[in-house]
Design a protein around this motif. Structure first.
Motif, PDB file in Angstrom:
ATOM      1  N   GLN A 196      43.687  88.271  35.955  1.00  0.00           N
ATOM      2  CA  GLN A 196      42.558  88.890  34.882  1.00  0.00           C
ATOM      3  C   GLN A 196      42.143  90.432  35.324  1.00  0.00           C
ATOM      4  OE1 GLN A 196      38.734  87.464  34.804  1.00  0.00           O
ATOM      5  NE2 GLN A 196      38.072  88.408  32.825  1.00  0.00           N
ATOM      6  N   MET A 197      41.842  90.630  36.779  1.00  0.00           N
ATOM      7  CA  MET A 197      41.798  92.012  37.050  1.00  0.00           C
ATOM      8  C   MET A 197      42.952  92.695  36.928  1.00  0.00           C
ATOM      9  SD  MET A 197      38.328  91.906  37.949  1.00  0.00           S
ATOM     10  CE  MET A 197      38.283  90.522  36.302  1.00  0.00           C
ATOM     11  N   GLN A 198      44.089  92.427  37.315  1.00  0.00           N
ATOM     12  CA  GLN A 198      45.337  92.930  37.151  1.00  0.00           C
ATOM     13  C   GLN A 198      45.723  93.478  35.868  1.00  0.00           C
ATOM     14  OE1 GLN A 198      47.429  94.239  39.765  1.00  0.00           O
ATOM     15  NE2 GLN A 198      47.940  95.601  38.133  1.00  0.00           N
ATOM     16  N   ASP A 199      45.560  92.428  34.884  1.00  0.00           N
ATOM     17  CA  ASP A 199      45.453  92.965  33.447  1.00  0.00           C
ATOM     18  C   ASP A 199      44.536  93.802  33.004  1.00  0.00           C
ATOM     19  OD1 ASP A 199      47.569  90.955  33.339  1.00  0.00           O
ATOM     20  OD2 ASP A 199      46.230  89.348  32.300  1.00  0.00           O
ATOM     21  N   LEU A 200      43.534  93.758  33.378  1.00  0.00           N
ATOM     22  CA  LEU A 200      42.414  95.017  33.045  1.00  0.00           C
ATOM     23  C   LEU A 200      42.831  96.109  33.735  1.00  0.00           C
ATOM     24  CD1 LEU A 200      39.035  92.808  33.414  1.00  0.00           C
ATOM     25  CD2 LEU A 200      40.042  94.000  31.302  1.00  0.00           C
ATOM     26  N   GLU A 201      43.164  96.116  34.780  1.00  0.00           N
ATOM     27  CA  GLU A 201      43.393  97.458  35.571  1.00  0.00           C
ATOM     28  C   GLU A 201      44.960  98.047  34.873  1.00  0.00           C
ATOM     29  OE1 GLU A 201      44.205  96.154  39.603  1.00  0.00           O
ATOM     30  OE2 GLU A 201      42.191  96.974  40.135  1.00  0.00           O
ATOM     31  N   ASP A 202      45.805  97.255  34.384  1.00  0.00           N
ATOM     32  CA  ASP A 202      46.832  97.660  33.863  1.00  0.00           C
ATOM     33  C   ASP A 202      46.457  98.238  32.319  1.00  0.00           C
ATOM     34  OD1 ASP A 202      48.595  96.744  35.710  1.00  0.00           O
ATOM     35  OD2 ASP A 202      49.180  94.952  34.554  1.00  0.00           O
ATOM     36  N   GLU A 203      45.493  97.443  31.725  1.00  0.00           N
ATOM     37  CA  GLU A 203      45.047  98.363  30.411  1.00  0.00           C
ATOM     38  C   GLU A 203      44.152  99.490  30.667  1.00  0.00           C
ATOM     39  OE1 GLU A 203      41.566  96.299  27.678  1.00  0.00           O
ATOM     40  OE2 GLU A 203      43.242  94.908  28.020  1.00  0.00           O
ATOM     41  N   ARG A 204      43.643  99.565  31.617  1.00  0.00           N
ATOM     42  CA  ARG A 204      42.784 100.931  31.949  1.00  0.00           C
ATOM     43  C   ARG A 204      43.903 102.074  32.145  1.00  0.00           C
ATOM     44  NH1 ARG A 204      37.839 100.660  36.080  1.00  0.00           N
ATOM     45  NH2 ARG A 204      36.346  99.750  34.632  1.00  0.00           N
ATOM     46  N   GLU A 205      44.810 101.771  32.978  1.00  0.00           N
ATOM     47  CA  GLU A 205      46.114 102.689  33.204  1.00  0.00           C
ATOM     48  C   GLU A 205      46.668 103.161  31.901  1.00  0.00           C
ATOM     49  OE1 GLU A 205      48.095 105.509  35.360  1.00  0.00           O
ATOM     50  OE2 GLU A 205      46.455 104.034  36.133  1.00  0.00           O
ATOM     51  N   GLN A 206      47.181 102.431  31.025  1.00  0.00           N
ATOM     52  CA  GLN A 206      47.534 102.463  29.652  1.00  0.00           C
ATOM     53  C   GLN A 206      46.775 103.472  28.861  1.00  0.00           C
ATOM     54  OE1 GLN A 206      48.600  98.716  27.986  1.00  0.00           O
ATOM     55  NE2 GLN A 206      50.488  98.328  29.174  1.00  0.00           N
ATOM     56  N   LEU A 207      45.368 102.968  28.849  1.00  0.00           N
ATOM     57  CA  LEU A 207      44.342 104.094  28.321  1.00  0.00           C
ATOM     58  C   LEU A 207      44.384 105.256  28.746  1.00  0.00           C
ATOM     59  CD1 LEU A 207      41.557 101.416  27.611  1.00  0.00           C
ATOM     60  CD2 LEU A 207      43.250 102.465  25.996  1.00  0.00           C
ATOM     61  N   ARG A 208      44.530 105.749  30.125  1.00  0.00           N
ATOM     62  CA  ARG A 208      44.605 106.949  30.620  1.00  0.00           C
ATOM     63  C   ARG A 208      45.806 107.455  30.540  1.00  0.00           C
ATOM     64  NH1 ARG A 208      41.694 104.304  35.159  1.00  0.00           N
ATOM     65  NH2 ARG A 208      43.596 103.275  35.960  1.00  0.00           N
ATOM     66  N   ASP A 209      47.000 106.801  30.438  1.00  0.00           N
ATOM     67  CA  ASP A 209      48.278 107.360  30.286  1.00  0.00           C
ATOM     68  C   ASP A 209      48.186 108.046  28.811  1.00  0.00           C
ATOM     69  OD1 ASP A 209      48.838 107.083  32.533  1.00  0.00           O
ATOM     70  OD2 ASP A 209      50.193 105.292  32.035  1.00  0.00           O
ATOM     71  N   LEU A 210      47.662 107.170  27.781  1.00  0.00           N
ATOM     72  CA  LEU A 210      47.434 107.415  26.124  1.00  0.00           C
ATOM     73  C   LEU A 210      46.733 108.654  25.951  1.00  0.00           C
ATOM     74  CD1 LEU A 210      48.348 106.897  23.335  1.00  0.00           C
ATOM     75  CD2 LEU A 210      46.404 105.305  23.258  1.00  0.00           C
ATOM     76  N   ALA A 211      45.374 108.888  26.830  1.00  0.00           N
ATOM     77  CA  ALA A 211      44.578 110.061  26.750  1.00  0.00           C
ATOM     78  C   ALA A 211      45.226 111.185  27.294  1.00  0.00           C
ATOM     79  CB  ALA A 211      43.469 109.557  27.351  1.00  0.00           C
ATOM     80  N   ALA A 212      45.925 110.986  28.259  1.00  0.00           N
ATOM     81  CA  ALA A 212      46.551 112.258  28.884  1.00  0.00           C
ATOM     82  C   ALA A 212      47.786 112.808  27.875  1.00  0.00           C
ATOM     83  CB  ALA A 212      47.207 111.994  30.155  1.00  0.00           C
ATOM     84  N   ASP A 213      48.536 111.586  27.254  1.00  0.00           N
ATOM     85  CA  ASP A 213      49.881 112.045  26.411  1.00  0.00           C
ATOM     86  C   ASP A 213      49.071 112.795  25.149  1.00  0.00           C
ATOM     87  OD1 ASP A 213      51.608 111.197  27.967  1.00  0.00           O
ATOM     88  OD2 ASP A 213      51.846 109.191  26.916  1.00  0.00           O
ATOM     89  N   THR A 214      47.948 112.304  24.678  1.00  0.00           N
ATOM     90  CA  THR A 214      47.318 112.866  23.566  1.00  0.00           C
ATOM     91  C   THR A 214      46.645 114.174  23.832  1.00  0.00           C
ATOM     92  OG1 THR A 214      46.654 110.517  22.794  1.00  0.00           O
ATOM     93  CG2 THR A 214      45.449 112.344  21.737  1.00  0.00           C
ATOM     94  N   GLY A 215      46.163 114.492  24.989  1.00  0.00           N
ATOM     95  CA  GLY A 215      45.460 115.527  25.320  1.00  0.00           C
ATOM     96  C   GLY A 215      46.609 116.664  25.615  1.00  0.00           C
ATOM     97  N   ASN A 216      47.864 116.414  25.959  1.00  0.00           N
ATOM     98  CA  ASN A 216      48.970 117.345  26.143  1.00  0.00           C
ATOM     99  C   ASN A 216      49.447 117.585  24.750  1.00  0.00           C
ATOM    100  OD1 ASN A 216      48.965 117.326  28.990  1.00  0.00           O
ATOM    101  ND2 ASN A 216      50.292 115.643  29.289  1.00  0.00           N
ATOM    102  N   GLY A 217      49.468 116.759  23.925  1.00  0.00           N
ATOM    103  CA  GLY A 217      49.843 116.674  22.653  1.00  0.00           C
ATOM    104  C   GLY A 217      49.149 118.033  21.959  1.00  0.00           C
ATOM    105  N   ALA A 218      47.925 117.747  21.982  1.00  0.00           N
ATOM    106  CA  ALA A 218      46.890 118.560  21.361  1.00  0.00           C
ATOM    107  C   ALA A 218      47.093 119.968  22.019  1.00  0.00           C
ATOM    108  CB  ALA A 218      45.505 117.993  21.476  1.00  0.00           C
ATOM    109  N   ARG A 219      47.299 120.220  23.181  1.00  0.00           N
ATOM    110  CA  ARG A 219      47.393 121.624  23.791  1.00  0.00           C
ATOM    111  C   ARG A 219      48.736 122.072  23.127  1.00  0.00           C
ATOM    112  NH1 ARG A 219      46.731 119.622  29.072  1.00  0.00           N
ATOM    113  NH2 ARG A 219      44.609 118.607  28.804  1.00  0.00           N
ATOM    114  N   SER A 220      49.888 121.473  23.160  1.00  0.00           N
ATOM    115  CA  SER A 220      51.127 122.021  22.871  1.00  0.00           C
ATOM    116  C   SER A 220      51.155 122.435  21.424  1.00  0.00           C
ATOM    117  CB  SER A 220      52.191 121.291  23.143  1.00  0.00           C
ATOM    118  OG  SER A 220      52.033 120.176  22.589  1.00  0.00           O
TER     119      SER A 220
END
Length: 94
Positions: free
Chosen positions: A68-92
């Protein structure tokens, strides 16, 4: 003698993550501060205004529920990646 209170971990109410009952502190937050940031359980308890027993309870829950903890950590990582991708797309696009 100090009054004893029931301590428990509640699942799903705080960002769908297990957390300490009555508090907005998740098990993963406590684990990260102890094991990733190198803080002692005593320091984490002091900084988050928790009982030391709450910190140990959260750590025990983390290690009792590895999948369960690994699944939650993976989910958090995916959200961070998505936020980073969205942030980069907005700047470009500017």
């Amino acid at each position: 003698m100090p009054e004893q209170r029931e301590r428990r971990i509640v699942e799903g109410e705080l960002l769908s993550e297990p957390h300490i009952s009555g508090r907005r502190v998740s098990v993963l937050t406590i684990h990260d501060r102890v094991n990733k940031h190198g803080l002692s359980p005593e320091t984490v308890a002091d900084r988050l205004d928790l009982d030391l027993a709450d910190v140990h309870l959260a750590l025990a829950y983390y290690y009792d529920n590895p999948r369960q903890m690994q699944d939650l950590e993976d989910e958090r990582e995916q959200l961070r990646d998505l936020a980073a991708d969205t942030g980069n797309g907005a700047r470009s696009a500017e």
